[in-house]
Design a protein around this motif. Structure first.
Motif, PDB file in Angstrom:
ATOM      1  N   PRO A 180       8.268   8.611  11.463  1.00  0.00           N
ATOM      2  CA  PRO A 180       8.492   9.858  12.199  1.00  0.00           C
ATOM      3  C   PRO A 180       8.598  11.093  11.301  1.00  0.00           C
ATOM      4  O   PRO A 180       8.233  12.191  11.697  1.00  0.00           O
ATOM      5  CB  PRO A 180       9.822   9.597  12.923  1.00  0.00           C
ATOM      6  CG  PRO A 180       9.959   8.124  12.976  1.00  0.00           C
ATOM      7  CD  PRO A 180       9.266   7.581  11.771  1.00  0.00           C
ATOM      8  N   ALA A 204      -1.198  -5.131   3.220  1.00  0.00           N
ATOM      9  CA  ALA A 204      -2.434  -4.903   3.975  1.00  0.00           C
ATOM     10  C   ALA A 204      -2.452  -3.618   4.770  1.00  0.00           C
ATOM     11  O   ALA A 204      -3.469  -3.275   5.361  1.00  0.00           O
ATOM     12  CB  ALA A 204      -2.686  -6.077   4.930  1.00  0.00           C
ATOM     13  N   ASP A 205      -1.328  -2.896   4.819  1.00  0.00           N
ATOM     14  CA  ASP A 205      -1.371  -1.655   5.595  1.00  0.00           C
ATOM     15  C   ASP A 205      -0.259  -0.702   5.196  1.00  0.00           C
ATOM     16  O   ASP A 205       0.704  -1.078   4.524  1.00  0.00           O
ATOM     17  CB  ASP A 205      -1.336  -1.933   7.105  1.00  0.00           C
ATOM     18  CG  ASP A 205       0.040  -2.355   7.603  1.00  0.00           C
ATOM     19  OD1 ASP A 205       0.907  -2.665   6.765  1.00  0.00           O
ATOM     20  OD2 ASP A 205       0.249  -2.374   8.825  1.00  0.00           O
ATOM     21  N   VAL A 206      -0.408   0.549   5.608  1.00  0.00           N
ATOM     22  CA  VAL A 206       0.634   1.552   5.440  1.00  0.00           C
ATOM     23  C   VAL A 206       0.643   2.393   6.721  1.00  0.00           C
ATOM     24  O   VAL A 206      -0.416   2.769   7.223  1.00  0.00           O
ATOM     25  CB  VAL A 206       0.406   2.417   4.186  1.00  0.00           C
ATOM     26  CG1 VAL A 206      -0.954   3.097   4.193  1.00  0.00           C
ATOM     27  CG2 VAL A 206       1.500   3.464   4.024  1.00  0.00           C
ATOM     28  N   VAL A 207       1.833   2.618   7.257  1.00  0.00           N
ATOM     29  CA  VAL A 207       1.959   3.329   8.535  1.00  0.00           C
ATOM     30  C   VAL A 207       2.941   4.485   8.375  1.00  0.00           C
ATOM     31  O   VAL A 207       4.049   4.288   7.867  1.00  0.00           O
ATOM     32  CB  VAL A 207       2.463   2.385   9.657  1.00  0.00           C
ATOM     33  CG1 VAL A 207       2.485   3.122  10.994  1.00  0.00           C
ATOM     34  CG2 VAL A 207       1.602   1.142   9.746  1.00  0.00           C
ATOM     35  N   PHE A 208       2.539   5.671   8.799  1.00  0.00           N
ATOM     36  CA  PHE A 208       3.414   6.838   8.697  1.00  0.00           C
ATOM     37  C   PHE A 208       4.597   6.689   9.644  1.00  0.00           C
ATOM     38  O   PHE A 208       4.457   6.207  10.767  1.00  0.00           O
ATOM     39  CB  PHE A 208       2.657   8.120   9.071  1.00  0.00           C
ATOM     40  CG  PHE A 208       1.661   8.567   8.028  1.00  0.00           C
ATOM     41  CD1 PHE A 208       1.316   7.764   6.963  1.00  0.00           C
ATOM     42  CD2 PHE A 208       1.068   9.824   8.130  1.00  0.00           C
ATOM     43  CE1 PHE A 208       0.400   8.179   6.006  1.00  0.00           C
ATOM     44  CE2 PHE A 208       0.149  10.253   7.176  1.00  0.00           C
ATOM     45  CZ  PHE A 208      -0.186   9.430   6.111  1.00  0.00           C
ATOM     46  N   GLU A 263       0.845  -1.202   0.000  1.00  0.00           N
ATOM     47  CA  GLU A 263       0.000   0.000   0.000  1.00  0.00           C
ATOM     48  C   GLU A 263       0.880   1.252   0.000  1.00  0.00           C
ATOM     49  O   GLU A 263       1.994   1.244   0.527  1.00  0.00           O
ATOM     50  CB  GLU A 263      -0.906   0.012   1.238  1.00  0.00           C
ATOM     51  CG  GLU A 263      -2.025  -1.007   1.184  1.00  0.00           C
ATOM     52  CD  GLU A 263      -3.051  -0.802   2.308  1.00  0.00           C
ATOM     53  OE1 GLU A 263      -2.979   0.227   2.997  1.00  0.00           O
ATOM     54  OE2 GLU A 263      -3.911  -1.680   2.473  1.00  0.00           O
ATOM     55  N   THR A 265       4.326   9.944  17.699  1.00  0.00           N
ATOM     56  CA  THR A 265       5.780  10.012  17.672  1.00  0.00           C
ATOM     57  C   THR A 265       6.220  11.363  18.222  1.00  0.00           C
ATOM     58  O   THR A 265       5.671  12.400  17.831  1.00  0.00           O
ATOM     59  CB  THR A 265       6.295   9.874  16.220  1.00  0.00           C
ATOM     60  OG1 THR A 265       5.878   8.620  15.696  1.00  0.00           O
ATOM     61  CG2 THR A 265       7.812   9.955  16.180  1.00  0.00           C
ATOM     62  N   THR A 317      -9.153   0.434  10.686  1.00  0.00           N
ATOM     63  CA  THR A 317      -7.919   1.201  10.886  1.00  0.00           C
ATOM     64  C   THR A 317      -7.998   2.549  10.185  1.00  0.00           C
ATOM     65  O   THR A 317      -7.573   3.577  10.725  1.00  0.00           O
ATOM     66  CB  THR A 317      -6.719   0.414  10.335  1.00  0.00           C
ATOM     67  OG1 THR A 317      -6.680  -0.862  10.965  1.00  0.00           O
ATOM     68  CG2 THR A 317      -5.413   1.143  10.589  1.00  0.00           C
ATOM     69  N   ASP A 318      -8.528   2.551   8.976  1.00  0.00           N
ATOM     70  CA  ASP A 318      -8.671   3.812   8.238  1.00  0.00           C
ATOM     71  C   ASP A 318      -9.562   4.784   9.011  1.00  0.00           C
ATOM     72  O   ASP A 318      -9.260   5.972   9.124  1.00  0.00           O
ATOM     73  CB  ASP A 318      -9.301   3.566   6.859  1.00  0.00           C
ATOM     74  CG  ASP A 318      -8.508   2.588   6.019  1.00  0.00           C
ATOM     75  OD1 ASP A 318      -7.308   2.428   6.286  1.00  0.00           O
ATOM     76  OD2 ASP A 318      -9.104   1.990   5.098  1.00  0.00           O
ATOM     77  N   THR A 370      -0.129   7.786  11.789  1.00  0.00           N
ATOM     78  CA  THR A 370      -1.318   7.507  10.987  1.00  0.00           C
ATOM     79  C   THR A 370      -1.150   6.192  10.235  1.00  0.00           C
ATOM     80  O   THR A 370      -0.066   5.903   9.732  1.00  0.00           O
ATOM     81  CB  THR A 370      -1.534   8.653   9.986  1.00  0.00           C
ATOM     82  OG1 THR A 370      -1.426   9.890  10.682  1.00  0.00           O
ATOM     83  CG2 THR A 370      -2.889   8.551   9.319  1.00  0.00           C
ATOM     84  N   SER A 375      -7.775   6.057  12.147  1.00  0.00           N
ATOM     85  CA  SER A 375      -6.766   7.062  11.810  1.00  0.00           C
ATOM     86  C   SER A 375      -7.421   8.378  11.432  1.00  0.00           C
ATOM     87  O   SER A 375      -6.969   9.452  11.829  1.00  0.00           O
ATOM     88  CB  SER A 375      -5.893   6.576  10.650  1.00  0.00           C
ATOM     89  OG  SER A 375      -4.814   5.802  11.116  1.00  0.00           O
ATOM     90  N   GLY A 379      -3.133   3.219   7.523  1.00  0.00           N
ATOM     91  CA  GLY A 379      -4.239   2.731   6.709  1.00  0.00           C
ATOM     92  C   GLY A 379      -4.127   1.230   6.622  1.00  0.00           C
ATOM     93  O   GLY A 379      -3.024   0.696   6.588  1.00  0.00           O
ATOM     94  N   GLY A 380      -5.229   0.527   6.607  1.00  0.00           N
ATOM     95  CA  GLY A 380      -5.182  -0.928   6.536  1.00  0.00           C
ATOM     96  C   GLY A 380      -5.332  -1.563   7.895  1.00  0.00           C
ATOM     97  O   GLY A 380      -6.204  -1.184   8.655  1.00  0.00           O
ATOM     98  N   THR A 425       2.863  -2.741   3.910  1.00  0.00           N
ATOM     99  CA  THR A 425       2.761  -4.120   3.442  1.00  0.00           C
ATOM    100  C   THR A 425       1.577  -4.166   2.484  1.00  0.00           C
ATOM    101  O   THR A 425       0.966  -3.131   2.183  1.00  0.00           O
ATOM    102  CB  THR A 425       2.504  -5.102   4.600  1.00  0.00           C
ATOM    103  OG1 THR A 425       1.168  -4.897   5.085  1.00  0.00           O
ATOM    104  CG2 THR A 425       3.504  -4.914   5.733  1.00  0.00           C
ATOM    105  N   HIS A 475      -4.869   6.691   0.363  1.00  0.00           N
ATOM    106  CA  HIS A 475      -4.014   5.505   0.374  1.00  0.00           C
ATOM    107  C   HIS A 475      -4.654   4.430  -0.482  1.00  0.00           C
ATOM    108  O   HIS A 475      -5.824   4.517  -0.843  1.00  0.00           O
ATOM    109  CB  HIS A 475      -3.706   5.011   1.794  1.00  0.00           C
ATOM    110  CG  HIS A 475      -4.863   4.360   2.491  1.00  0.00           C
ATOM    111  ND1 HIS A 475      -5.898   5.072   3.055  1.00  0.00           N
ATOM    112  CD2 HIS A 475      -5.149   3.051   2.714  1.00  0.00           C
ATOM    113  CE1 HIS A 475      -6.759   4.230   3.605  1.00  0.00           C
ATOM    114  NE2 HIS A 475      -6.337   3.003   3.417  1.00  0.00           N
TER     115      HIS A 475
END
Lengths: 410, 104
Positions: free
Chosen positions: A271, A265-269, A231, B63, A349-350, B96, A353, B98-99, A263, A293
């Motif tokens: 720092p 199945a997900d994307v994480v921001f 993603e 963070t 999760t979306d 943040t 967030s 997604g997923g 991955t 996303h």
């Protein structure tokens, strides 16, 4: 603690009353529906209205700016109405003065606050701390007279305080201001997936060329990445202002979210994601309008097929919280994936967030790009964007599909 | 009342806005986890209940960054002791996602 005023003009706070859940005994009733004995609360806790209602106060301030532009920049006191017959909904009222009366002429705007839309994270933590299982409880929120007891100290040996100790008696909201756009002309446009809500909440304009470029970029990335596809995310940047008197979000750039970890199945921001995005938007004089996303149902299905039933990796893929029409989706992963026709849905999760981690402004957009549909497009011209990207936005505490105008030109 | 030991600027990326506050603190050294909790508490993010003690940020959704004023930033994490005099600005940014969180 700042105070609301109830309908009789008396200072009040908000109290959460918790009840033990009892399964419904109605024959043929909804299995998920639960009831409670409202005469026997198991716990009561006073909550800070200016905090638990913060998101709704923002919505209320936005509604005032939208409907009463002459009140932009004003600090308005806020009252609350409670309806015994509808205990799940409170009405927040923005008043033009601190007068205790509720004259029609003194009311600027009102916004319903369904308690289902409150951020329940801190409440759940509180229940657990008290030894209560949140899964077994129902709750209502109601105004109560303000206690004279001082608030308990919150200290862990290190404290921060502001440089001023201003204590406001009323809960107030600052009505946001929106400067007029230099360009008053409304561009020719087409509607992307018109919603029932239309553009009443906010008008959103997105150049179709930007979306086409995004779709082509995703298709090219997918071709390069192959089985390593993951993603991706971007920020929607642009300007927020008034165009012909209407509050309008004008997307002008779609900036990649750097330092994100992803991955299938997900994307994480990471720092640096927010820091770099803020630097870029500041340098270009743009406002943050939202985020995008990707989802790929085809790749999620492939992962699910690879895993034996019940395997951790399969169960790890979150089920959608809402499909393209906003309906609640089934809890079973395989059933959920089977039911989904595209990647245009929001996972829990979306939603979390969007609510707690950056995008809960009344004007914030949450968008999902369907990676599978982008791959189908490849490098060819896109005529129909409705199956490629979907937009959601906040309205009275709920994320709902947002009507977007596709414009030509920058 | 907080003693005027150290004055600094704290920021939080919240609800689409970068909110900034000039603050004073009761010490010029603190561990990063406590600092993060106190900043969340100061900005009233996630503690709306009266007798709600400052708790750990259980899901580590935020963070904490120390900005040095020259464009550089350092992630401040765990029990590391932070000297507030080393940074011109402290910023909280959301992690943040997604997923699926469980897939991480």
């Amino acid at each position: 603690m700042a105070q609301l005023r109830d309908h009789d003009g008396r200072p009040c706070s908000l109290e959460v009353v918790l009840y033990e859940k009892a399964a419904s005994t109605q024959a043929g009733g909804d299995a998920d529906r639960a009831t409670a004995d409202l005469s026997r609360p198991v716990a009561r806790v006073v909550v800070r209205p200016e905090v638990i209602c913060r998101d709704h106060l923002q919505d209320l301030g936005y509604a005032v700016a939208r409907d009463c532009p002459d009140l932009e920049g004003a600090d308005l006191p806020v009252g609350v109405e409670y309806f015994d017959k509808h205990p799940l909904i409170l009405m927040l009222i923005a008043k033009k003065s601190c007068s205790p009366t509720w004259d029609q002429a003194d009311l600027a705007a009102g916004a319903p606050m369904h308690i289902e839309t409150l951020d329940r994270g801190p409440l759940v933590k509180f229940m657990r701390k008290k030894g209560l299982d949140p899964k077994n409880l129902l709750f209502i929120v109601q105004p109560v007279a303000v206690s004279d007891a001082p608030a308990p100290q919150q200290s862990s040996g290190f404290e921060i305080s502001g440089t001023s100790d201003e204590q406001r008696e009323w809960v107030t909201l600052r009505v946001p201001s929106y400067a007029p756009f230099a360009d008053a002309a409304v561009q020719p446009h087409t509607e992307l997936s018109p919603s029932h809500a239309g553009d009443h909440w906010i008008r959103v304009c997105v150049p179709r060329e930007l979306l086409e470029k995004l779709a082509h970029d995703e298709a090219a990335y997918a071709a390069r990445a192959g089985d390593a596809w993951a993603e991706r995310a971007w920020f929607l940047a642009g300007n927020l202002g008034r165009q012909n008197g209407r509050i309008t979000a004008r997307v002008r750039a779609i900036c990649p979210a750097v330092d994100a970890h992803a991955t299938v199945a997900d994307v994480v921001f990471g720092p640096q994601t927010w820091v770099r995005a803020r630097q870029e938007m500041d340098a270009r004089g743009l406002d943050l309008l939202g985020w995008v996303h990707t989802h790929s149902i085809e790749r999620l299905r492939k992962v699910a097929r690879r895993q034996p039933a019940g395997a951790a990796a399969t169960a790890a893929i979150s089920t959608p919280a809402a499909d393209a029409n906003g309906a609640t989706a089934p809890s079973d992963l395989h059933a959920a994936l089977a039911d989904l026709k595209s990647g245009l849905f929001l996972s829990q999760t979306d939603v979390d967030s969007a609510q707690r981690l950056g995008f809960r402004s009344p004007t914030s957009l949450t968008a999902v790009l369907d990676a599978d549909a982008c791959a189908t497009v490849g490098e060819s011209r896109v005529d129909e964007f409705g199956n490629i990207i979907g937009f959601w936005g906040w309205a009275y505490g709920f994320l709902a599909r947002r009507s977007v105008q596709l414009i030509t030109g920058e | 009342m907080v003693a005027n030991v150290c004055q600094c600027e704290i920021q939080i990326e919240h609800n689409g806005q970068l909110r900034k506050e000039k603050v004073k603190t009761s010490s010029n050294t603190v561990n990063a986890t406590t600092l993060r909790q106190q900043m969340l508490h100061f900005f009233e993010v996630g503690s709306p209940i009266d007798d709600f003690e400052v708790e750990s940020d259980e899901d580590e959704s935020w963070t904490l960054l120390g900005l040095d004023g020259n464009g550089g930033s350092v992630e401040l994490d765990g029990a590391n002791v932070v000297n507030l005099n080393d940074y011109s600005t402290l910023r909280l940014t959301p992690r943040t996602a997604g997923g699926s969180p469980e897939a991480r």
